[in-house]
Motif scaffolding. Structure first.
Motif, PDB file in Angstrom:
ATOM      1  N   HIS A   1      -5.585 -15.821  17.016  1.00  0.00           N
ATOM      2  CA  HIS A   1      -4.719 -15.457  18.142  1.00  0.00           C
ATOM      3  C   HIS A   1      -4.829 -16.508  19.241  1.00  0.00           C
ATOM      4  O   HIS A   1      -4.192 -16.382  20.282  1.00  0.00           O
TER       5      HIS A   1
ATOM      6  N   GLN B   1     -12.922 -11.697   8.942  1.00  0.00           N
ATOM      7  CA  GLN B   1     -12.859 -11.382  10.382  1.00  0.00           C
ATOM      8  C   GLN B   1     -14.158 -10.686  10.819  1.00  0.00           C
ATOM      9  O   GLN B   1     -14.685 -10.956  11.882  1.00  0.00           O
TER      10      GLN B   1
ATOM     11  N   PRO C   1       1.303 -11.328  15.350  1.00  0.00           N
ATOM     12  CA  PRO C   1       0.777 -10.228  16.168  1.00  0.00           C
ATOM     13  C   PRO C   1      -0.206  -9.359  15.388  1.00  0.00           C
ATOM     14  O   PRO C   1      -0.329  -9.506  14.165  1.00  0.00           O
ATOM     15  N   ASN C   2      -0.873  -8.466  16.070  1.00  0.00           N
ATOM     16  CA  ASN C   2      -1.773  -7.513  15.397  1.00  0.00           C
ATOM     17  C   ASN C   2      -0.996  -6.779  14.311  1.00  0.00           C
ATOM     18  O   ASN C   2       0.124  -6.316  14.543  1.00  0.00           O
ATOM     19  N   GLY C   3      -1.601  -6.694  13.142  1.00  0.00           N
ATOM     20  CA  GLY C   3      -0.978  -5.958  12.051  1.00  0.00           C
ATOM     21  C   GLY C   3       0.090  -6.734  11.302  1.00  0.00           C
ATOM     22  O   GLY C   3       0.798  -6.179  10.449  1.00  0.00           O
ATOM     23  N   ALA C   4       0.208  -8.038  11.578  1.00  0.00           N
ATOM     24  CA  ALA C   4       1.269  -8.852  10.945  1.00  0.00           C
ATOM     25  C   ALA C   4       1.004  -9.103   9.463  1.00  0.00           C
ATOM     26  O   ALA C   4       1.921  -9.418   8.703  1.00  0.00           O
ATOM     27  N   GLY C   5      -0.256  -9.004   9.061  1.00  0.00           N
ATOM     28  CA  GLY C   5      -0.580  -9.258   7.655  1.00  0.00           C
ATOM     29  C   GLY C   5      -1.436 -10.495   7.446  1.00  0.00           C
ATOM     30  O   GLY C   5      -1.628 -10.934   6.305  1.00  0.00           O
ATOM     31  N   LYS C   6      -1.989 -11.057   8.525  1.00  0.00           N
ATOM     32  CA  LYS C   6      -2.779 -12.299   8.412  1.00  0.00           C
ATOM     33  C   LYS C   6      -4.043 -12.077   7.563  1.00  0.00           C
ATOM     34  O   LYS C   6      -4.325 -12.844   6.648  1.00  0.00           O
ATOM     35  N   THR C   7      -4.780 -11.041   7.916  1.00  0.00           N
ATOM     36  CA  THR C   7      -6.020 -10.768   7.164  1.00  0.00           C
ATOM     37  C   THR C   7      -5.700 -10.450   5.708  1.00  0.00           C
ATOM     38  O   THR C   7      -6.390 -10.919   4.793  1.00  0.00           O
ATOM     39  N   THR C   8      -4.653  -9.685   5.502  1.00  0.00           N
ATOM     40  CA  THR C   8      -4.277  -9.334   4.125  1.00  0.00           C
ATOM     41  C   THR C   8      -3.937 -10.599   3.336  1.00  0.00           C
ATOM     42  O   THR C   8      -4.363 -10.756   2.183  1.00  0.00           O
TER      43      THR C   8
ATOM     44  N   TYR D   1       0.867  -1.175   0.000  1.00  0.00           N
ATOM     45  CA  TYR D   1       0.000   0.000   0.000  1.00  0.00           C
ATOM     46  C   TYR D   1       0.906   1.229   0.000  1.00  0.00           C
ATOM     47  O   TYR D   1       1.670   1.413   0.959  1.00  0.00           O
TER      48      TYR D   1
ATOM     49  N   GLU E   1      -9.916 -15.619  12.179  1.00  0.00           N
ATOM     50  CA  GLU E   1     -10.278 -15.605  13.604  1.00  0.00           C
ATOM     51  C   GLU E   1     -11.678 -16.191  13.847  1.00  0.00           C
ATOM     52  O   GLU E   1     -12.553 -15.533  14.417  1.00  0.00           O
TER      53      GLU E   1
ATOM     54  N   VAL F   1       3.030  -4.670   3.185  1.00  0.00           N
ATOM     55  CA  VAL F   1       2.418  -5.261   4.382  1.00  0.00           C
ATOM     56  C   VAL F   1       2.427  -6.783   4.332  1.00  0.00           C
ATOM     57  O   VAL F   1       2.263  -7.439   5.360  1.00  0.00           O
TER      58      VAL F   1
HETATM   59  N1  LIG Z   1      -6.297  -0.887   2.864  1.00  0.00           N
HETATM   60  C1  LIG Z   1      -5.164  -0.695   3.529  1.00  0.00           C
HETATM   61  N2  LIG Z   1      -4.399   0.389   3.302  1.00  0.00           N
HETATM   62  C2  LIG Z   1      -3.239   0.572   3.955  1.00  0.00           C
HETATM   63  N3  LIG Z   1      -2.735  -0.266   4.883  1.00  0.00           N
HETATM   64  C3  LIG Z   1      -3.459  -1.364   5.142  1.00  0.00           C
HETATM   65  C4  LIG Z   1      -4.705  -1.641   4.497  1.00  0.00           C
HETATM   66  N4  LIG Z   1      -5.170  -2.828   4.969  1.00  0.00           N
HETATM   67  C5  LIG Z   1      -4.276  -3.256   5.883  1.00  0.00           C
HETATM   68  N5  LIG Z   1      -3.251  -2.380   5.988  1.00  0.00           N
HETATM   69  C6  LIG Z   1      -2.090  -2.508   6.865  1.00  0.00           C
HETATM   70  O1  LIG Z   1      -1.530  -3.775   6.612  1.00  0.00           O
HETATM   71  C7  LIG Z   1      -0.958  -4.309   7.804  1.00  0.00           C
HETATM   72  C8  LIG Z   1      -1.488  -5.717   8.006  1.00  0.00           C
HETATM   73  O2  LIG Z   1      -2.866  -5.649   8.340  1.00  0.00           O
HETATM   74  P1  LIG Z   1      -3.722  -6.957   8.562  1.00  0.00           P
HETATM   75  O3  LIG Z   1      -5.127  -6.530   8.837  1.00  0.00           O
HETATM   76  O4  LIG Z   1      -3.494  -7.877   7.436  1.00  0.00           O
HETATM   77  O5  LIG Z   1      -3.051  -7.556   9.883  1.00  0.00           O
HETATM   78  P2  LIG Z   1      -3.533  -8.748  10.816  1.00  0.00           P
HETATM   79  O6  LIG Z   1      -2.343  -9.619  11.039  1.00  0.00           O
HETATM   80  O7  LIG Z   1      -4.740  -9.384  10.261  1.00  0.00           O
HETATM   81  O8  LIG Z   1      -3.882  -7.969  12.155  1.00  0.00           O
HETATM   82  P3  LIG Z   1      -4.913  -8.334  13.352  1.00  0.00           P
HETATM   83  O9  LIG Z   1      -4.326  -9.482  14.104  1.00  0.00           O
HETATM   84  O10 LIG Z   1      -4.904  -7.067  14.156  1.00  0.00           O
HETATM   85  O11 LIG Z   1      -6.252  -8.618  12.731  1.00  0.00           O
HETATM   86  C9  LIG Z   1      -1.313  -3.343   8.934  1.00  0.00           C
HETATM   87  O12 LIG Z   1      -0.198  -2.514   9.167  1.00  0.00           O
HETATM   88  C10 LIG Z   1      -2.447  -2.533   8.356  1.00  0.00           C
HETATM   89  O13 LIG Z   1      -2.460  -1.234   8.884  1.00  0.00           O
END
Ligand SMILES: Nc1ncnc2c1ncn2[C@@H]1O[C@H](COP(=O)(O)OP(=O)(O)OP(=O)(O)O)[C@@H](O)[C@H]1O
Length: 287
Positions: free
Chosen positions: A193, A86, A37-44, A14, A164, A19
């Protein structure tokens, strides 16, 4: 076992922030836990696999279809996968049955009788068979979570992506979901988690941080990384990554130098995860 998913140098960017990735990995049938951890990129990563999100680089192949290549390939892959995000926004006013049927229609289940049977089947699987006529707005949080999972099970997909899934489920429902997922034949990727779900259910664990895979292996291999490094004793181990007083009054220490009179205990997936995270922070120079 055949490869269901192949990621080859996949990344998601992005702006200037990467990410996810680059990730290169194969996923085969079985239940795979995705920790980080939170923000690791799992959802992405799950959204990339669901084809909801295009990758910035690399190639994703699902059931032999290169989903980065053509729209037709993405459609073919979507017919083989189920995705439970999620957070699911439910259309207003729908019943549990109506919601799952709505998704079944979107998934091209054209024959009404067959579709209705399938909707009832997946609602039964998540123990919502007695709630079919209830408005979604009247369901509890855990019931709504199970409804979201039900729609992902339509058509018994070869690839099931669950973000999750156990959040908000009570212990019985969590155990029931484990029973369901462990009985599936396909490839199930669960972002979570809940480290106890990984130990109870998964045969493989992926740990990601900052979009990069830091561990990929069988759960026993992951546990082995913490063997001999978790102690229980009257006092905390000096230099431990985490310590806490347990209900017995003894202190459990993860990592560090064993304190006098402490004994080694079997590590959990959580212990292995905490030690891996600590090692990674040290490697990155983060205290
Ligand atoms: N549309 C977007 N634009 C910019 N950054 C994004 C976007 N979507 C996600 N991110 C960033 O990508 C990174 C990974 O986010 P993601 O939601 O994949 O993490 P996660 O591991 O699922 O977190 P969590 O455990 O908190 O759900 C984060 O830093 C988030 O801020």
């Amino acid at each position: 076992m055949s490869v269901m998913v192949n990621l080859d140098g996949v990344s998601k960017t992005y702006g200037r922030a990467t990410v996810v990735g680059p990730i290169t990995v194969d996923l085969r049938p079985g239940v795979i836990g995705l920790l980080g951890p939170n923000g690791a990129g799992k959802t992405t990563l799950l959204r990339l696999l669901s084809t909801a999100l295009p990758s910035s680089t690399g190639r994703i192949t699902i059931a032999g279809f290169d989903v980065c290549a053509t729209h037709a390939n993405r459609v073919a892959a979507r017919r083989r996968l189920g995705y439970c995000p999620q957070e699911v926004t439910f259309p207003r006013g729908m019943t549990a049955f109506g919601f799952v049927e709505y998704i079944a229609v979107l998934k091209e289940w054209k024959d009404a009788d067959t579709r209705h049977r399938e909707v009832r089947r997946v609602l039964d699987l998540v123990d919502l068979g007695d709630r079919t006529a209830m408005k979604v707005s009247k369901l509890s949080g855990g019931q709504r979570r199970r409804l979201a999972i039900a729609q992902a099970l339509i058509g018994a997909p070869d690839l099931l992506l669950l973000d999750e899934p156990t959040t908000g489920l009570d212990p019985e429902q969590r155990a029931s979901l484990r029973g369901l997922l462990s009985g599936l034949a396909g490839t199930v990727l669960i972002s979570t988690h809940q480290t106890e779900d990984v130990s109870a259910l998964c045969d493989r664990v992926l740990v990601i941080d900052a979009g990069v895979i830091h561990f990929d292996g069988a759960v026993p291999e992951f546990l082995a990384t913490a063997a001999g490094r978790v102690h229980l004793g009257p006092t905390a181990s000096p230099g431990a990554v985490q310590t806490w007083k347990t209900g017995t009054g003894l202190v459990r220490s993860v990592g560090g130098q064993p304190a006098p009179d402490s004994s080694v205990v079997d590590p959990s997936v959580e212990d292995a995860y905490l030690l891996l995270r600590s090692a990674e922070r040290t490697r990155q120079g983060v205290v």
